[in-house]
Motif scaffolding. Structure first.
Motif, PDB file in Angstrom:
ATOM      1  N   ARG A 135      11.164   2.997  -3.186  1.00  0.00           N
ATOM      2  CA  ARG A 135      10.222   2.214  -2.388  1.00  0.00           C
ATOM      3  C   ARG A 135       8.826   2.716  -2.688  1.00  0.00           C
ATOM      4  N   VAL A 138       3.032  -1.572  -2.357  1.00  0.00           N
ATOM      5  CA  VAL A 138       2.903  -2.779  -3.166  1.00  0.00           C
ATOM      6  C   VAL A 138       1.716  -2.694  -4.128  1.00  0.00           C
ATOM      7  N   ARG A 139       0.616  -2.142  -3.696  1.00  0.00           N
ATOM      8  CA  ARG A 139      -0.592  -2.106  -4.524  1.00  0.00           C
ATOM      9  C   ARG A 139      -0.639  -0.906  -5.484  1.00  0.00           C
ATOM     10  N   THR A 157       9.976  -7.098  -0.198  1.00  0.00           N
ATOM     11  CA  THR A 157       8.845  -6.356   0.332  1.00  0.00           C
ATOM     12  C   THR A 157       9.067  -6.080   1.812  1.00  0.00           C
ATOM     13  N   LEU A 158       8.858  -4.811   2.192  1.00  0.00           N
ATOM     14  CA  LEU A 158       8.885  -4.424   3.602  1.00  0.00           C
ATOM     15  C   LEU A 158       7.434  -4.446   4.087  1.00  0.00           C
ATOM     16  N   ARG A 159       7.156  -5.282   5.063  1.00  0.00           N
ATOM     17  CA  ARG A 159       5.777  -5.446   5.532  1.00  0.00           C
ATOM     18  C   ARG A 159       5.409  -4.377   6.545  1.00  0.00           C
ATOM     19  N   GLY A 160       4.228  -3.782   6.381  1.00  0.00           N
ATOM     20  CA  GLY A 160       3.686  -2.824   7.346  1.00  0.00           C
ATOM     21  C   GLY A 160       4.608  -1.662   7.641  1.00  0.00           C
ATOM     22  N   ASP A 170       2.423  -2.212   2.920  1.00  0.00           N
ATOM     23  CA  ASP A 170       3.666  -2.880   2.566  1.00  0.00           C
ATOM     24  C   ASP A 170       4.310  -2.095   1.421  1.00  0.00           C
ATOM     25  N   HIS A 171       5.641  -2.064   1.401  1.00  0.00           N
ATOM     26  CA  HIS A 171       6.375  -1.406   0.317  1.00  0.00           C
ATOM     27  C   HIS A 171       7.186  -2.418  -0.471  1.00  0.00           C
TER      28      HIS A 171
END
Length: 183
Positions: A135, A138-139, A157-160, A170-171
């Motif tokens: 994990r 995202v960026r 994607t896992l948000r927040g 996010d991951h």
């Protein structure tokens, strides 16, 4: 590594379980890379003295002894350059979650890719894992390139999901199953 062995990753790179006698070197590495690491890792502000590094290594050794995780120093040409390992093992589901970081001066040489590849082999062959996950924010393109290069599937994607100094990241979740792995 419950078995306390080193993992060779080629002639100039080795993964070795963290040892208390290495605390000074790994604390210095954290200090030298503090601002860069802080951009993506939430633990950096909690490592302010060598005693914090010693406490982490002691925890890592206990976790390895219980076969709940595995944290290794990345040694390149005999020098410590980062950490890679299994943050957790879920024994019931035969799942391991890999994490890593590397010093700025060692970036761009494929070291993390080689280290993660060695961890994959260790996980699938010796720990008998069914699934390995990575994990990553995202960026964080450089970190995301590792699982993408090694054939992991981007599963979503896992948000927040991560509180990084007051902002939630996010991951991207990457997974690889043993039957998808080509040793």
């Amino acid at each position: 590594m419950g078995r306390a062995v080193s993992l060779p990753c080629g002639k100039d790179l080795v993964l070795r379980p963290l040892r208390l006698k290495d605390a000074r070197a790994f604390f210095a590495l954290t200090e030298a890379n503090r601002e860069r690491l802080r951009r993506w890792l939430p633990w950096v502000d909690d490592v302010l003295t060598i005693d914090h590094t010693k406490a982490f290594i002691a925890l890592a050794k206990e976790q390895a002894k219980r076969r709940q995780g595995l944290h290794c120093g990345i040694w390149w040409r005999g020098e410590p350059v980062g950490v890679a390992g299994f943050n957790t093992f879920d024994r019931l589901n035969r799942l391991g979650n890999i994490g890593y970081w590397i010093s700025e001066h060692a970036e761009g040489h494929g070291l993390v890719t080689r280290a993660v590849k060695a961890l994959m082999q260790y996980g699938f062959e010796l720990e008998q894992l069914h699934r390995i996950e990575i994990r990553v924010a995202v960026r964080n393109r450089r970190s995301r390139a590792i699982p993408e290069r090694l054939g992991f599937r981007h599963e979503g994607t896992l948000r927040g999901v991560e509180n990084l100094y007051g902002r939630f990241l996010d991951h991207a979740v990457y997974g690889l199953l043993v039957d998808e792995w080509g040793s």
